[in-house]
Design an enzyme around this catalytic site. Structure first.
Site, PDB file in Angstrom:
ATOM      1  N   LYS A 147       1.640   0.004  15.175  1.00 14.26           N
ATOM      2  CA  LYS A 147       3.052  -0.064  15.564  1.00 14.26           C
ATOM      3  C   LYS A 147       3.431  -1.258  16.444  1.00 14.26           C
ATOM      4  CE  LYS A 147       4.803   3.354  13.485  1.00 14.26           C
ATOM      5  NZ  LYS A 147       4.393   2.719  12.221  1.00 14.26           N
TER       6      LYS A 147
ATOM      7  N   TYR B 184      -8.968   5.077   8.033  1.00 14.74           N
ATOM      8  CA  TYR B 184      -9.046   5.411   9.458  1.00 14.74           C
ATOM      9  C   TYR B 184     -10.077   6.528   9.575  1.00 14.74           C
ATOM     10  CZ  TYR B 184      -4.598   2.973  10.415  1.00 14.74           C
ATOM     11  OH  TYR B 184      -3.604   2.027  10.561  1.00 14.74           O
TER      12      TYR B 184
ATOM     13  N   HIS C 206       0.829  -1.206   0.000  1.00 17.91           N
ATOM     14  CA  HIS C 206       0.000   0.000   0.000  1.00 17.91           C
ATOM     15  C   HIS C 206       0.867   1.261   0.000  1.00 17.91           C
ATOM     16  CE1 HIS C 206      -3.980  -1.907   1.640  1.00 17.91           C
ATOM     17  NE2 HIS C 206      -3.527  -2.483   0.565  1.00 17.91           N
TER      18      HIS C 206
ATOM     19  N   PRO D 186      -3.405   0.531  19.233  1.00 13.95           N
ATOM     20  CA  PRO D 186      -3.151  -0.005  17.884  1.00 13.95           C
ATOM     21  C   PRO D 186      -3.286   0.996  16.738  1.00 13.95           C
ATOM     22  CG  PRO D 186      -5.259  -0.768  18.738  1.00 13.95           C
ATOM     23  CD  PRO D 186      -4.591  -0.060  19.860  1.00 13.95           C
TER      24      PRO D 186
ATOM     25  N   TYR E 177       4.159   6.590  10.118  1.00 17.87           N
ATOM     26  CA  TYR E 177       3.340   5.400   9.824  1.00 17.87           C
ATOM     27  C   TYR E 177       4.168   4.327   9.119  1.00 17.87           C
ATOM     28  CZ  TYR E 177      -0.812   2.694   8.634  1.00 17.87           C
ATOM     29  OH  TYR E 177      -1.743   1.687   8.536  1.00 17.87           O
TER      30      TYR E 177
HETATM   31  P1  FAD Z   1       2.741 -11.760  21.966  1.00 16.85           P
HETATM   32  O1  FAD Z   1       2.228 -11.836  20.571  1.00 16.85           O
HETATM   33  O2  FAD Z   1       1.792 -11.402  23.040  1.00 16.85           O
HETATM   34  O3  FAD Z   1       3.409 -13.161  22.282  1.00 16.85           O
HETATM   35  C1  FAD Z   1       3.803 -13.523  23.585  1.00 16.85           C
HETATM   36  C2  FAD Z   1       3.754 -15.027  23.724  1.00 16.85           C
HETATM   37  O4  FAD Z   1       4.239 -15.371  25.017  1.00 16.85           O
HETATM   38  C3  FAD Z   1       2.361 -15.588  23.611  1.00 16.85           C
HETATM   39  O5  FAD Z   1       2.322 -16.637  22.660  1.00 16.85           O
HETATM   40  C4  FAD Z   1       2.020 -16.048  25.009  1.00 16.85           C
HETATM   41  O6  FAD Z   1       1.155 -17.178  25.031  1.00 16.85           O
HETATM   42  C5  FAD Z   1       3.402 -16.375  25.569  1.00 16.85           C
HETATM   43  N1  FAD Z   1       3.469 -16.310  27.020  1.00 16.85           N
HETATM   44  C6  FAD Z   1       2.872 -15.428  27.853  1.00 16.85           C
HETATM   45  N2  FAD Z   1       3.166 -15.697  29.130  1.00 16.85           N
HETATM   46  C7  FAD Z   1       3.967 -16.785  29.129  1.00 16.85           C
HETATM   47  C8  FAD Z   1       4.600 -17.528  30.147  1.00 16.85           C
HETATM   48  N3  FAD Z   1       4.429 -17.219  31.441  1.00 16.85           N
HETATM   49  N4  FAD Z   1       5.345 -18.583  29.797  1.00 16.85           N
HETATM   50  C9  FAD Z   1       5.520 -18.921  28.484  1.00 16.85           C
HETATM   51  N5  FAD Z   1       4.943 -18.236  27.476  1.00 16.85           N
HETATM   52  C10 FAD Z   1       4.180 -17.178  27.788  1.00 16.85           C
HETATM   53  N6  FAD Z   1      -0.858  -4.479  17.015  1.00 16.85           N
HETATM   54  C11 FAD Z   1      -1.047  -3.837  15.894  1.00 16.85           C
HETATM   55  O7  FAD Z   1      -0.089  -3.267  15.361  1.00 16.85           O
HETATM   56  N7  FAD Z   1      -2.302  -3.824  15.324  1.00 16.85           N
HETATM   57  C12 FAD Z   1      -3.376  -4.483  15.896  1.00 16.85           C
HETATM   58  O8  FAD Z   1      -4.483  -4.486  15.379  1.00 16.85           O
HETATM   59  C13 FAD Z   1      -3.197  -5.162  17.091  1.00 16.85           C
HETATM   60  N8  FAD Z   1      -4.225  -5.794  17.704  1.00 16.85           N
HETATM   61  C14 FAD Z   1      -3.992  -6.419  18.908  1.00 16.85           C
HETATM   62  C15 FAD Z   1      -5.028  -7.063  19.574  1.00 16.85           C
HETATM   63  C16 FAD Z   1      -4.816  -7.672  20.823  1.00 16.85           C
HETATM   64  C17 FAD Z   1      -5.956  -8.376  21.538  1.00 16.85           C
HETATM   65  C18 FAD Z   1      -3.530  -7.638  21.406  1.00 16.85           C
HETATM   66  C19 FAD Z   1      -3.281  -8.270  22.764  1.00 16.85           C
HETATM   67  C20 FAD Z   1      -2.486  -7.009  20.700  1.00 16.85           C
HETATM   68  C21 FAD Z   1      -2.716  -6.395  19.459  1.00 16.85           C
HETATM   69  N9  FAD Z   1      -1.676  -5.758  18.756  1.00 16.85           N
HETATM   70  C22 FAD Z   1      -1.895  -5.123  17.612  1.00 16.85           C
HETATM   71  C23 FAD Z   1      -0.351  -5.754  19.211  1.00 16.85           C
HETATM   72  C24 FAD Z   1       0.489  -6.827  18.522  1.00 16.85           C
HETATM   73  O9  FAD Z   1      -0.289  -7.936  18.189  1.00 16.85           O
HETATM   74  C25 FAD Z   1       1.584  -7.157  19.484  1.00 16.85           C
HETATM   75  O10 FAD Z   1       2.386  -5.983  19.603  1.00 16.85           O
HETATM   76  C26 FAD Z   1       2.435  -8.348  19.090  1.00 16.85           C
HETATM   77  O11 FAD Z   1       1.693  -9.536  19.185  1.00 16.85           O
HETATM   78  C27 FAD Z   1       3.645  -8.430  20.028  1.00 16.85           C
HETATM   79  O12 FAD Z   1       4.322  -9.623  19.819  1.00 16.85           O
HETATM   80  P2  FAD Z   1       5.082 -10.329  21.029  1.00 16.85           P
HETATM   81  O13 FAD Z   1       5.684 -11.538  20.412  1.00 16.85           O
HETATM   82  O14 FAD Z   1       5.914  -9.342  21.718  1.00 16.85           O
HETATM   83  O15 FAD Z   1       3.944 -10.727  22.082  1.00 16.85           O
HETATM   84  C1  DHB Z   2      -4.860  -3.268  11.498  1.00 11.66           C
HETATM   85  C2  DHB Z   2      -4.697  -3.005  12.819  1.00 11.66           C
HETATM   86  C3  DHB Z   2      -4.255  -1.760  13.189  1.00 11.66           C
HETATM   87  O1  DHB Z   2      -4.052  -1.473  14.472  1.00 11.66           O
HETATM   88  C4  DHB Z   2      -3.969  -0.779  12.273  1.00 11.66           C
HETATM   89  O2  DHB Z   2      -3.560   0.436  12.682  1.00 11.66           O
HETATM   90  C5  DHB Z   2      -4.117  -1.068  10.971  1.00 11.66           C
HETATM   91  C6  DHB Z   2      -4.565  -2.325  10.573  1.00 11.66           C
HETATM   92  C7  DHB Z   2      -5.357  -4.600  11.113  1.00 11.66           C
HETATM   93  O3  DHB Z   2      -5.641  -5.420  11.984  1.00 11.66           O
HETATM   94  O4  DHB Z   2      -5.498  -4.841   9.903  1.00 11.66           O
END
Ligand code: FAD
Ligand code: DHB
Length: 393
Positions: free
Chosen positions: A299, A203, A75, A295, A387
């Site tokens: 980022k 958005y 995009h 979100p 962005y």
């Molecule tokens: P996570 O993806 O949270 O992975 C952490 C892992 O550690 C998980 O698999 C978990 O099960 C494991 N874990 C936890 N505790 C333990 C433990 N005690 N022992 C062993 N394992 C453990 N970001 C965006 O940019 N856009 C979005 O739309 C967006 N939507 C989101 C929606 C939700 C509900 C959430 C919670 C986050 C969202 N985010 C979004 C943020 C983005 O998904 C996260 O920043 C990203 O997943 C971070 O990756 P991570 O690997 O650091 O953590």
């Molecule tokens: C999506 C999530 C976001 O937080 C965003 O800023 C843009 C796209 C998505 O889930 O597609």
């Protein structure tokens, strides 16, 4: 008790933990990943969808970008709308950069497949993971699986276990400073097997609340609406969701919207959070374990990936050149980028959501901010730089 040994113990098999595992594997460093859930559970969480160029570059470096290149969408802009005014932020024209639309679940699947092919150890369903001696040179991790207690000796621990994980909680309270901001609303998200309403993301600010039209592919769409804090998914039938989304986006888009049964529906709370520093002794925090952004600026995932790219390089430097310089610099370097992303995510959230508390003055300031964005190439360039990730480096 069974006792194992590795160089780096990685807690969490989300995108941060899996990517770090892959980067270390390519650098010839042994790592074991411990995850409390099943692979299916991890893959079932629908989260982010927009990747910065820097994230795609790291996936290439890690040798896991072929499906991403084949199936993702590129995009060159996004639409920002407030009430009846719409503005395309054409980041490709403004700064020559694009973003890549590819779901976090797809990225996670690619990383899981690569890890399996590499033969490296990942232990799923590891219960009661506990960190020991993190203030020493030789820390240890223990966990339980199938009724047996296991212990893993290592040089370093990478805490990639998300916001609710055990890693950050294992650091003594006095050693961390926490910065937290709460927003009185969440995002209700829906995934649907229908073509997206528009070629690019929309958005939208509306007096009824924020809405986002996003996608995962040309046949699968992801939509969000702002909902009050504490709202329950069960209160939202698909029909209610579509009515609310249509009310918040511009009428032409609303008329084009293709609706269908949701294949996923969930509510995510919004918060800003940073824990400083990212290192305590032999423990390094990365991704959501250390910071959360609302979100709106897309980022969260990108920050997690940039953390592990820095940490992976620092660990490769340590094992390759026996230099601690990269590890010593990790926290400061990563936090500089994190705070820029925190600022941008907070600003974009403030611009586009309705805030129950701010009153008429707050609403006018928001409108003035949006008018400024529409009228200023400098403001649009700044949004584009943030962005796409350009100004975070
Ligand atoms: P996570 O993806 O949270 O992975 C952490 C892992 O550690 C998980 O698999 C978990 O099960 C494991 N874990 C936890 N505790 C333990 C433990 N005690 N022992 C062993 N394992 C453990 N970001 C965006 O940019 N856009 C979005 O739309 C967006 N939507 C989101 C929606 C939700 C509900 C959430 C919670 C986050 C969202 N985010 C979004 C943020 C983005 O998904 C996260 O920043 C990203 O997943 C971070 O990756 P991570 O690997 O650091 O953590
Ligand atoms: C999506 C999530 C976001 O937080 C965003 O800023 C843009 C796209 C998505 O889930 O597609």
């Amino acid at each position: 008790m069974s006792v194992m040994r590795t160089q780096v113990a990685i807690i969490g098999a989300g995108p941060a933990g899996l990517l770090l595992g892959q980067l270390l594997h390519r650098a010839g460093i042994d790592a074991v990943i411990l995850e409390q859930r099943t692979p299916e559970y991890v893959l079932g969480r629908i989260r982010a969808g927009v990747l910065e160029q820097g994230t795609v570059d790291v996936m290439e470096l890690a040798g896991v970008s072929s499906r991403l290149h084949a199936e993702s969408l590129t995009h060159g802009g996004v639409e920002i709308a407030a009430n009846d005014v719409r503005r395309r932020i054409a980041f490709q024209d403004l700064i020559g950069r694009t973003v890549t639309v590819y779901g976090q679940t797809e990225m996670t699947r690619d990383l899981m497949d690569a890890r399996q092919a590499s033969g490296a150890t990942t232990i799923y369903e590891a219960a009661d993971v506990a960190l020991h001696d993190i203030d020493h040179d030789h820390p240890r991790v223990t966990w339980r699986k199938d009724g047996v207690t296991h212990s893993l000796d290592c040089d370093f621990i990478a805490g990639c276990d998300g916001f609710h994980g055990i890693s950050r909680a294992s650091v003594p309270e006095r050693a961390l400073t926490l910065f937290d901001r709460h927003y009185p609303f969440g995002w209700l998200g829906i995934l649907v097997e229908k073509p997206p309403v528009s070629e690019e993301l929309i958005y939208a600010h509306h007096e009824r609340g924020f809405a986002l039209c996003s996608m995962r592919s040309l046949t699968r769409s992801r939509y969000y609406v702002q909902v009050p804090e504490g709202e329950k998914v069960d209160n939202w039938s698909d029909a209610r969701f579509w009515d609310e989304l249509r009310a918040r986006i511009n009428p032409e888009a609303a008329a084009r919207l293709q609706t269908g049964p949701s294949i996923e529906k969930s509510i995510a709370p919004l918060r800003s959070f940073v824990a400083e520093p990212l290192r305590f002794g032999s423990l390094f925090l990365a991704g959501d374990a250390a910071h959360i952004v609302p979100p709106t600026g897309a980022k969260g995932l990108n920050l997690a990936i940039s953390d592990v790219a820095m940490l992976g390089a620092a660990l490769a430097e340590f094992y390759g050149e026996r230099s601690k310089a990269g590890l010593d610099a990790y926290s400061k370097k990563a936090l500089a980028r994190i705070w820029k992303a925190e600022r941008f995510s907070w600003w974009m959230t403030s611009l586009l959501h309705t805030f129950p508390e701010t009153g008429a003055f707050g609403r006018r300031i928001q409108r003035a901010d949006f008018d400024y964005l529409c009228g200023s190439i400098a403001a649009q360039t700044s949004l584009a730089e943030n962005y796409t990730g350009l100004s975070l480096d």
